[in-house]
Design a protein around this motif. Structure first.
Motif, short mmCIF file in Angstrom:
data_model
loop_
_atom_site.label_atom_id
_atom_site.label_comp_id
_atom_site.label_asym_id
_atom_site.label_seq_id
_atom_site.Cartn_x
_atom_site.Cartn_y
_atom_site.Cartn_z
N GLN A 84 1.13 -1.44 0.11
CA GLN A 84 -0.19 -0.29 -0.05
C GLN A 84 0.52 0.95 -0.13
O GLN A 84 2.15 1.69 0.85
N GLU A 141 -12.87 -6.09 3.01
CA GLU A 141 -12.46 -4.73 3.87
C GLU A 141 -11.75 -3.98 2.42
O GLU A 141 -10.80 -3.14 2.58
N ALA A 142 -11.99 -4.11 1.31
CA ALA A 142 -11.55 -3.78 -0.47
C ALA A 142 -12.71 -3.23 -1.02
O ALA A 142 -13.43 -4.12 -1.06
N THR A 144 -11.93 -3.82 -4.48
CA THR A 144 -11.68 -4.73 -5.56
C THR A 144 -11.37 -4.05 -7.55
O THR A 144 -10.53 -4.70 -7.84
N VAL A 409 -6.14 -0.68 -5.66
CA VAL A 409 -7.12 -1.74 -4.85
C VAL A 409 -7.58 -0.55 -3.98
O VAL A 409 -6.62 0.30 -3.61
N HIS A 410 -8.69 -0.04 -3.80
CA HIS A 410 -8.90 0.72 -2.32
C HIS A 410 -9.50 -0.03 -1.92
O HIS A 410 -10.41 -1.06 -1.34
N MET A 411 -8.59 0.63 -0.15
CA MET A 411 -8.82 -0.53 0.81
C MET A 411 -10.10 -0.02 1.82
O MET A 411 -9.58 1.70 1.79
#
Length: 425
Positions: A84, A141-142, A144, A409-411
């Motif tokens: 990240q 929790e992402a 994707t 990817v956005h966490m």
């Protein structure tokens, strides 16, 4: 105005990006995904279609499928396959397919803007597909997979994008399908601010592809809001992963139809009925329409061109005059009994990337009786319908090239707001 934000993207390390980046989860079935991951254990399909690492007969909506997605994503992070970024960034994502090039901004789009319809929709969503994406987000929790957004092209944004593409990219590879993918990281604070401000001058964003992903992000936002008494508006669940392209770079292909039977009619009878609403001309070879309101038809080993006759569709109404609706209302519904193409099992949709040969193959196999080729819906038609607050028919657009999952990817940390969701996984 369009609100877009930088974020700390989770990305593959450069030496593994070509192996990790994968096609979207919804362009293949579990069997195809399993074959890919057996050859390539780094494939992100192990997260987006995590049933590949479970028994073959598993229900793809089982809690253990989502739990496996979370487990594999954490494994990739722990093993430094995915890392990240430490500061919020924008990302510029360039794709090249043949002669077509498109350049988009990877950003966090606003859920509130989506719910207020400033990010405009043109499709209905299915509750089951929406729930699948909700469960995938809250368990892993992402986010994707990115939502594919577009906007009316703006020269100032184009200039900013070009300026940030002058430095070396962090990724530059050609995937197995021949499509080139290049990513640039925008981490300079002044450039990040300039991009944010430039998008504030854009009136609207439009969903090109990803209605279920964006709808799911909206529902996750609602759930987290209920579970977070200290909500600030800055949590990651306030936004969703998007890649945003100018409208003049969008490439929409035809989205064709095949039907299993002629509803008891012979090919000759069917041709006579079609001729009531269309001018028909037999063709020597495969017919791919080159303009609106014309269609190809493959029937009993022969290709025909069809041209809708005047008066068979309303010329001023933006949805009804779409070619997909002209075919639906003049052929598929009245002649073949397909009242709802969204649910009818007798119709199948074939993306234009597969070509006319795929239509011929399906009909020649005997599995289908007739195929129809269509002229591609334009991005201007899509925007006009979204502006009017109307809904396009299902399977109206096929966008290429597809965005690769795992490029960024956005966490979305949300377990502490939704403990009940994680207790079930």
């Amino acid at each position: 105005m369009a609100v877009v934000k930088p974020f700390c993207g989770l990305r593959p390390v450069p030496e593994l990006v070509e192996k990790v980046a994968s096609l979207p989860y919804d362009v293949m079935d579990s069997q195809e995904a399993r074959a890919i991951t057996e050859k390539n254990p780094y494939s992100f399909l192990r997260v987006t279609k995590s049933e590949v690492d479970l028994e073959p007969d598993v229900d793809v909506h089982s809690p253990k499928v989502y739990a496996k997605a979370r487990e594999t994503l954490r494994k990739f992070i722990n093993e430094k396959i995915l890392v990240q970024d430490e500061t919020p960034c924008f990302y510029i994502y360039k794709q090249k397919m043949g002669d077509h090039v498109q350049v988009g901004l990877v950003a966090a789009a606003s859920v509130i803007e989506y719910q207020a319809n400033r990010i405009k929709k043109h499709e209905l969503t299915r509750p089951d597909k929406e729930q699948d994406r909700i469960q995938h987000i809250v368990t892993s929790e992402a986010q994707t997979g990115a939502v594919f957004l577009t906007y009316k092209a703006d020269e100032s944004i184009n200039a900013l994008m070009q300026a940030n593409m002058e430095k070396p990219p962090v990724y530059d590879f050609v995937a197995e399908d021949g499509i080139a993918h290049t990513l640039y990281v925008v981490d300079d604070a002044a450039q990040v601010s300039a991009i944010e401000k430039a998008f504030l001058n854009i009136n609207d964003l439009y969903i090109a592809d990803g209605h279920h992903r964006s709808a799911a992000a909206g529902r996750v936002y609602d759930l987290c809001l209920q579970g977070n008494p200290d909500h600030s508006g800055f949590e990651e669940y306030n936004s969703f992963l998007a890649v945003i392209f100018p409208h003049n770079m969008m490439y929409i292909m035809d989205y064709n139809r095949v039907v299993k039977d002629l509803k008891g009619k012979s090919p000759e009878q069917f041709l006579q009925l079609v001729a009531e609403k269309f001018s028909i001309t037999e063709q020597v070879g495969a017919y791919k329409p080159s303009r609106i309101h014309t269609f190809g038809m493959y029937l009993a080993g022969k290709w025909y061109s069809l041209e809708a006759k005047a008066g068979t569709y309303p010329e001023e109404e933006p949805v009804s005059k779409l070619d997909v609706n002209i075919l639906q209302h003049n052929v598929l519904s009245p002649l073949l009994g397909i009242a709802d193409p969204r649910t009818d099992k007798r119709i199948h949709f074939v993306g234009g990337i597969r070509g006319m040969a795929e239509l011929e193959r399906l009909v020649n196999s005997g599995e289908y009786a007739v195929a129809f080729s269509l002229f591609a819906t334009s991005i201007e038609e899509l925007m006009a319908i979204a502006d009017a607050g109307q809904i396009m028919p299902p399977k109206s657009t096929w966008f290429e090239p597809k965005l690769r999952d795992a490029i960024v990817v956005h966490m979305v940390p949300c377990a502490k707001y939704l403990p009940q969701c994680h207790e079930n996984n």
